[in-house]
Design a protein around this motif. Structure first.
Motif, PDB file in Angstrom:
ATOM      1  N   ASN A 129      11.756  50.828   8.358  1.00 43.76           N
ATOM      2  CA  ASN A 129      12.758  51.528   9.170  1.00 43.76           C
ATOM      3  C   ASN A 129      14.134  50.896   9.042  1.00 43.76           C
ATOM      4  O   ASN A 129      15.145  51.602   9.041  1.00 43.76           O
ATOM      5  CB  ASN A 129      12.308  51.602  10.626  1.00 43.76           C
ATOM      6  CG  ASN A 129      11.207  52.622  10.821  1.00 43.76           C
ATOM      7  OD1 ASN A 129      11.161  53.648  10.142  1.00 43.76           O
ATOM      8  ND2 ASN A 129      10.301  52.349  11.751  1.00 43.76           N
ATOM      9  N   SER A 130      14.192  49.582   8.908  1.00 44.58           N
ATOM     10  CA  SER A 130      15.477  48.901   8.699  1.00 44.58           C
ATOM     11  C   SER A 130      16.101  49.324   7.375  1.00 44.58           C
ATOM     12  O   SER A 130      17.308  49.575   7.298  1.00 44.58           O
ATOM     13  CB  SER A 130      15.295  47.383   8.709  1.00 44.58           C
ATOM     14  OG  SER A 130      14.935  46.935   9.977  1.00 44.58           O
ATOM     15  N   ILE A 131      15.274  49.415   6.358  1.00 43.24           N
ATOM     16  CA  ILE A 131      15.774  49.848   5.046  1.00 43.24           C
ATOM     17  C   ILE A 131      16.232  51.306   5.109  1.00 43.24           C
ATOM     18  O   ILE A 131      17.273  51.665   4.551  1.00 43.24           O
ATOM     19  CB  ILE A 131      14.699  49.641   3.956  1.00 43.24           C
ATOM     20  CG1 ILE A 131      14.464  48.144   3.738  1.00 43.24           C
ATOM     21  CG2 ILE A 131      15.107  50.321   2.646  1.00 43.24           C
ATOM     22  CD1 ILE A 131      13.272  47.834   2.858  1.00 43.24           C
ATOM     23  N   LEU A 132      15.453  52.138   5.792  1.00 42.47           N
ATOM     24  CA  LEU A 132      15.823  53.557   5.914  1.00 42.47           C
ATOM     25  C   LEU A 132      17.187  53.738   6.580  1.00 42.47           C
ATOM     26  O   LEU A 132      17.956  54.635   6.211  1.00 42.47           O
ATOM     27  CB  LEU A 132      14.753  54.322   6.713  1.00 42.47           C
ATOM     28  CG  LEU A 132      13.508  54.722   5.946  1.00 42.47           C
ATOM     29  CD1 LEU A 132      12.437  55.256   6.898  1.00 42.47           C
ATOM     30  CD2 LEU A 132      13.828  55.754   4.876  1.00 42.47           C
ATOM     31  N   LEU A 133      17.503  52.901   7.563  1.00 42.80           N
ATOM     32  CA  LEU A 133      18.794  52.983   8.242  1.00 42.80           C
ATOM     33  C   LEU A 133      19.949  52.596   7.321  1.00 42.80           C
ATOM     34  O   LEU A 133      21.070  53.086   7.488  1.00 42.80           O
ATOM     35  CB  LEU A 133      18.807  52.091   9.488  1.00 42.80           C
ATOM     36  CG  LEU A 133      17.932  52.546  10.651  1.00 42.80           C
ATOM     37  CD1 LEU A 133      17.900  51.479  11.748  1.00 42.80           C
ATOM     38  CD2 LEU A 133      18.440  53.875  11.217  1.00 42.80           C
ATOM     39  N   GLN A 134      19.681  51.744   6.356  1.00 45.29           N
ATOM     40  CA  GLN A 134      20.725  51.243   5.465  1.00 45.29           C
ATOM     41  C   GLN A 134      20.842  52.049   4.171  1.00 45.29           C
ATOM     42  O   GLN A 134      21.828  51.934   3.453  1.00 45.29           O
ATOM     43  CB  GLN A 134      20.458  49.782   5.109  1.00 45.29           C
ATOM     44  CG  GLN A 134      20.442  48.871   6.311  1.00 45.29           C
ATOM     45  CD  GLN A 134      19.950  47.473   5.965  1.00 45.29           C
ATOM     46  OE1 GLN A 134      20.049  47.052   4.817  1.00 45.29           O
ATOM     47  NE2 GLN A 134      19.440  46.765   6.956  1.00 45.29           N
ATOM     48  N   CYS A 135      19.844  52.836   3.867  1.00 47.44           N
ATOM     49  CA  CYS A 135      19.759  53.513   2.581  1.00 47.44           C
ATOM     50  C   CYS A 135      20.369  54.913   2.652  1.00 47.44           C
ATOM     51  O   CYS A 135      20.156  55.651   3.616  1.00 47.44           O
ATOM     52  CB  CYS A 135      18.297  53.589   2.148  1.00 47.44           C
ATOM     53  SG  CYS A 135      18.068  54.376   0.555  1.00 47.44           S
ATOM     54  N   ASN A 136      21.083  55.296   1.581  1.00 46.60           N
ATOM     55  CA  ASN A 136      21.675  56.623   1.505  1.00 46.60           C
ATOM     56  C   ASN A 136      21.023  57.489   0.427  1.00 46.60           C
ATOM     57  O   ASN A 136      21.292  58.681   0.366  1.00 46.60           O
ATOM     58  CB  ASN A 136      23.183  56.521   1.215  1.00 46.60           C
ATOM     59  CG  ASN A 136      23.930  55.903   2.386  1.00 46.60           C
ATOM     60  OD1 ASN A 136      23.589  56.148   3.535  1.00 46.60           O
ATOM     61  ND2 ASN A 136      24.939  55.099   2.083  1.00 46.60           N
ATOM     62  N   ASP A 137      20.188  56.864  -0.390  1.00 46.96           N
ATOM     63  CA  ASP A 137      19.542  57.598  -1.492  1.00 46.96           C
ATOM     64  C   ASP A 137      18.430  58.490  -0.940  1.00 46.96           C
ATOM     65  O   ASP A 137      17.468  58.013  -0.324  1.00 46.96           O
ATOM     66  CB  ASP A 137      18.985  56.608  -2.508  1.00 46.96           C
ATOM     67  CG  ASP A 137      18.407  57.276  -3.737  1.00 46.96           C
ATOM     68  OD1 ASP A 137      17.435  58.048  -3.599  1.00 46.96           O
ATOM     69  OD2 ASP A 137      18.941  57.019  -4.840  1.00 46.96           O
ATOM     70  N   LYS A 138      18.556  59.817  -1.189  1.00 42.79           N
ATOM     71  CA  LYS A 138      17.615  60.794  -0.651  1.00 42.79           C
ATOM     72  C   LYS A 138      16.198  60.568  -1.182  1.00 42.79           C
ATOM     73  O   LYS A 138      15.211  60.675  -0.434  1.00 42.79           O
ATOM     74  CB  LYS A 138      18.091  62.205  -0.984  1.00 42.79           C
ATOM     75  CG  LYS A 138      17.225  63.281  -0.389  1.00 42.79           C
ATOM     76  CD  LYS A 138      17.733  64.659  -0.730  1.00 42.79           C
ATOM     77  CE  LYS A 138      16.785  65.679  -0.130  1.00 42.79           C
ATOM     78  NZ  LYS A 138      17.080  67.027  -0.538  1.00 42.79           N
ATOM     79  N   ASN A 139      16.054  60.248  -2.467  1.00 49.61           N
ATOM     80  CA  ASN A 139      14.725  60.037  -3.061  1.00 49.61           C
ATOM     81  C   ASN A 139      14.025  58.825  -2.454  1.00 49.61           C
ATOM     82  O   ASN A 139      12.825  58.865  -2.177  1.00 49.61           O
ATOM     83  CB  ASN A 139      14.832  59.888  -4.583  1.00 49.61           C
ATOM     84  CG  ASN A 139      15.200  61.189  -5.266  1.00 49.61           C
ATOM     85  OD1 ASN A 139      14.950  62.267  -4.749  1.00 49.61           O
ATOM     86  ND2 ASN A 139      15.830  61.081  -6.430  1.00 49.61           N
ATOM     87  N   ILE A 140      14.781  57.770  -2.274  1.00 51.00           N
ATOM     88  CA  ILE A 140      14.205  56.555  -1.666  1.00 51.00           C
ATOM     89  C   ILE A 140      13.800  56.844  -0.221  1.00 51.00           C
ATOM     90  O   ILE A 140      12.725  56.463   0.227  1.00 51.00           O
ATOM     91  CB  ILE A 140      15.192  55.369  -1.751  1.00 51.00           C
ATOM     92  CG1 ILE A 140      15.378  54.942  -3.216  1.00 51.00           C
ATOM     93  CG2 ILE A 140      14.708  54.199  -0.904  1.00 51.00           C
ATOM     94  CD1 ILE A 140      16.437  53.881  -3.426  1.00 51.00           C
ATOM     95  N   LYS A 141      14.665  57.564   0.515  1.00 54.05           N
ATOM     96  CA  LYS A 141      14.356  57.896   1.910  1.00 54.05           C
ATOM     97  C   LYS A 141      13.098  58.761   2.004  1.00 54.05           C
ATOM     98  O   LYS A 141      12.259  58.537   2.877  1.00 54.05           O
ATOM     99  CB  LYS A 141      15.538  58.618   2.561  1.00 54.05           C
ATOM    100  CG  LYS A 141      16.640  57.698   3.001  1.00 54.05           C
ATOM    101  CD  LYS A 141      17.653  58.453   3.842  1.00 54.05           C
ATOM    102  CE  LYS A 141      18.505  57.449   4.565  1.00 54.05           C
ATOM    103  NZ  LYS A 141      19.203  58.002   5.684  1.00 54.05           N
ATOM    104  N   THR A 142      12.962  59.712   1.097  1.00 50.49           N
ATOM    105  CA  THR A 142      11.777  60.578   1.093  1.00 50.49           C
ATOM    106  C   THR A 142      10.525  59.757   0.810  1.00 50.49           C
ATOM    107  O   THR A 142       9.499  59.893   1.492  1.00 50.49           O
ATOM    108  CB  THR A 142      11.930  61.706   0.040  1.00 50.49           C
ATOM    109  OG1 THR A 142      13.082  62.469   0.366  1.00 50.49           O
ATOM    110  CG2 THR A 142      10.698  62.600   0.011  1.00 50.49           C
ATOM    111  N   SER A 143      10.623  58.900  -0.191  1.00 50.90           N
ATOM    112  CA  SER A 143       9.484  58.060  -0.562  1.00 50.90           C
ATOM    113  C   SER A 143       9.088  57.136   0.593  1.00 50.90           C
ATOM    114  O   SER A 143       7.906  57.018   0.929  1.00 50.90           O
ATOM    115  CB  SER A 143       9.828  57.242  -1.807  1.00 50.90           C
ATOM    116  OG  SER A 143       8.801  56.344  -2.114  1.00 50.90           O
ATOM    117  N   LEU A 144      10.077  56.496   1.197  1.00 48.57           N
ATOM    118  CA  LEU A 144       9.794  55.584   2.306  1.00 48.57           C
ATOM    119  C   LEU A 144       9.302  56.328   3.544  1.00 48.57           C
ATOM    120  O   LEU A 144       8.460  55.816   4.279  1.00 48.57           O
ATOM    121  CB  LEU A 144      11.034  54.742   2.641  1.00 48.57           C
ATOM    122  CG  LEU A 144      11.367  53.628   1.655  1.00 48.57           C
ATOM    123  CD1 LEU A 144      12.653  52.920   2.075  1.00 48.57           C
ATOM    124  CD2 LEU A 144      10.239  52.636   1.519  1.00 48.57           C
ATOM    125  N   SER A 145       9.796  57.513   3.777  1.00 47.57           N
ATOM    126  CA  SER A 145       9.319  58.325   4.910  1.00 47.57           C
ATOM    127  C   SER A 145       7.841  58.654   4.753  1.00 47.57           C
ATOM    128  O   SER A 145       7.081  58.617   5.728  1.00 47.57           O
ATOM    129  CB  SER A 145      10.140  59.605   5.035  1.00 47.57           C
ATOM    130  OG  SER A 145      11.460  59.308   5.416  1.00 47.57           O
TER     131      SER A 145
END
Length: 175
Positions: A129-145
């Motif tokens: 969740n900390s990384i998700l808050l800092q990340c702007n890359d849509k693919n990374i956010k989707t993968s981490l979600s």
């Protein structure tokens, strides 16, 4: 057919060994070593306080091995030290309630592992969740979600396991 005393003694010894062996198979599932399981099984079935020498003689194992085994059983509260007038050596006896022995070892070990893993997965979830808050890359956010969903599922599973083992512990205490 009448058997002589030696044949009767041998038959009794075979029956006792079979009982010890088969109870030890169950007790090993509590997370004990094979020698601790045999030691507990023998002591439980004999149902008398024993010294390390008695245990060694009964199982045909070294006194050092018995000492190691008894300390493991003491740690799990499956045996306790006892006293008998006139005997200077340490005596040990088993917990007579197999339900309580089960709760003292197997259930407590499982609950400890569950708690440890819950903490690990909650930390992993917080880190993601900390990384998700800092990340702007849509693919990374989707993968981490997607990963978060799996981690949350694992946490639910551990919560379910914890509930089951706590219920088992509660029922074991009532026996």
């Amino acid at each position: 057919m009448i058997k002589n005393n030696t044949q009767i003694a041998n038959a009794i010894e075979e029956i006792k060994n079979n009982a010890i062996l088969n109870l030890a198979k169950l007790i090993k599932l509590y997370g004990l070593t094979p020698s601790e399981a045999r030691l507990f099984s023998m002591m439980f079935l004999e149902n008398v306080p024993m010294t390390l020498d008695d245990m060694s003689k009964s199982l045909g194992m070294s006194k050092t091995s018995m000492s190691t085994g008894i300390h493991g059983l003491l740690d799990t509260q499956m045996v306790e030290e006892t006293w008998k007038k006139g005997i200077r050596k340490d005596l040990y006896k088993t917990e007579d309630n197999l339900y309580k022995s089960f709760a003292n070892t197997f259930i407590k070990r499982w609950l400890s592992e569950i708690e440890k893993n819950q903490k690990i997965f909650y930390k992993i979830l917080n880190d993601i969740n900390s990384i998700l808050l800092q990340c702007n890359d849509k693919n990374i956010k989707t993968s981490l979600s997607n990963y978060v969903q799996k981690i949350e599922y694992i946490i639910q599973f551990y919560n379910w396991l914890e509930q089951i083992f706590k219920e088992m512990a509660s029922k074991a205490e009532k026996q």
